[in-house]
Design a protein around this motif. Structure first.
Motif, PDB file in Angstrom:
ATOM      1  N   TRP A 183       2.563 -59.734  -7.887  1.00 46.63           N
ATOM      2  CA  TRP A 183       1.083 -60.001  -8.650  1.00 46.63           C
ATOM      3  C   TRP A 183       0.612 -59.071  -9.298  1.00 46.63           C
ATOM      4  O   TRP A 183      -0.080 -59.390 -10.196  1.00 46.63           O
ATOM      5  N   ASN A 188       3.832 -60.279  -2.474  1.00 53.42           N
ATOM      6  CA  ASN A 188       2.557 -60.228  -3.056  1.00 53.42           C
ATOM      7  C   ASN A 188       2.732 -59.202  -4.214  1.00 53.42           C
ATOM      8  O   ASN A 188       1.837 -59.062  -5.234  1.00 53.42           O
ATOM      9  N   THR A 210      -7.100 -51.151  -2.186  1.00 53.30           N
ATOM     10  CA  THR A 210      -6.546 -52.092  -1.503  1.00 53.30           C
ATOM     11  C   THR A 210      -5.684 -53.237  -2.477  1.00 53.30           C
ATOM     12  O   THR A 210      -5.953 -53.046  -3.637  1.00 53.30           O
ATOM     13  N   SER A 211      -4.995 -53.880  -2.186  1.00 50.07           N
ATOM     14  CA  SER A 211      -4.083 -54.710  -2.906  1.00 50.07           C
ATOM     15  C   SER A 211      -4.908 -55.929  -3.681  1.00 50.07           C
ATOM     16  O   SER A 211      -4.508 -55.920  -4.796  1.00 50.07           O
ATOM     17  N   GLY A 212      -5.573 -56.285  -3.140  1.00 57.64           N
ATOM     18  CA  GLY A 212      -6.492 -57.394  -3.499  1.00 57.64           C
ATOM     19  C   GLY A 212      -7.303 -56.846  -4.763  1.00 57.64           C
ATOM     20  O   GLY A 212      -7.443 -57.503  -6.066  1.00 57.64           O
ATOM     21  N   ALA A 226      -6.910 -57.733  -8.831  1.00 59.34           N
ATOM     22  CA  ALA A 226      -8.052 -57.995  -9.639  1.00 59.34           C
ATOM     23  C   ALA A 226      -8.254 -57.270 -11.147  1.00 59.34           C
ATOM     24  O   ALA A 226      -8.451 -57.719 -12.005  1.00 59.34           O
TER      25      ALA A 226
END
Length: 156
Positions: free
Chosen positions: A47, A44, A95-97, A101
């Motif tokens: 990304w 991940n 956070t990674s998400g 984003a």
């Protein structure tokens, strides 16, 4: 617009362009630290880079068309605002998400800035020697060295 003012405006546009291009690659230096701090899995982590590149490349045409329809300066300012807010969000991401984003949003902002800035440069300088100098510097700004046919933003 006088010659001095044109070149000052060009310098501001060139810095904005350089900022968007360098942001595509500079994050590679920090990937190990980002991965450790936000507990990214190895798969991940890519990304963080890819989200920017995908949105940047995917929305370039839309950014150019928006600049044509809604005004170059207005769209440039919108793109710089989106890019700046997303940069702040990425810097504060916990956070990674959220980081991914925000990197995608940065890419969107860059896709809005770059075509608007280039369009402003093309319209700011009269056709001929002065425009040729400006475009030569613009191409150099992309990679920090003289423009070459094998020099892409990703390779720089």
């Amino acid at each position: 617009m006088t010659t001095v003012h044109r070149w000052r405006a060009f310098a501001v546009l060139a810095v904005a362009f350089f900022m968007t291009i360098v942001d595509l690659t500079i994050v590679n230096v920090a990937l190990p630290t980002i991965g450790n701090a936000l507990h990214f899995s190895e798969s991940n982590l890519q990304w963080v880079v890819t989200a920017y590149g995908l949105t940047f490349g995917g929305f370039l045409l839309l950014g150019g068309r928006a600049a044509d329809l809604l005004g170059r300066r207005r769209i440039l300012m919108l793109g710089l605002g989106v890019f700046t807010v997303a940069s702040l969000g990425a810097a504060l991401a916990s956070t990674s998400g959220f980081l991914i984003a925000m990197r995608g949003l940065q890419g969107l902002g860059a896709a809005i800035v770059v075509p608007a800035a280039l369009s402003i440069v093309m319209n700011m300088f009269p056709e001929g020697t002065e425009r040729n100098k400006a475009l030569g510097l613009w191409g150099r700004d992309r990679c920090g060295r003289p423009a070459r046919s094998d020099c892409s933003p990703v390779a720089c």
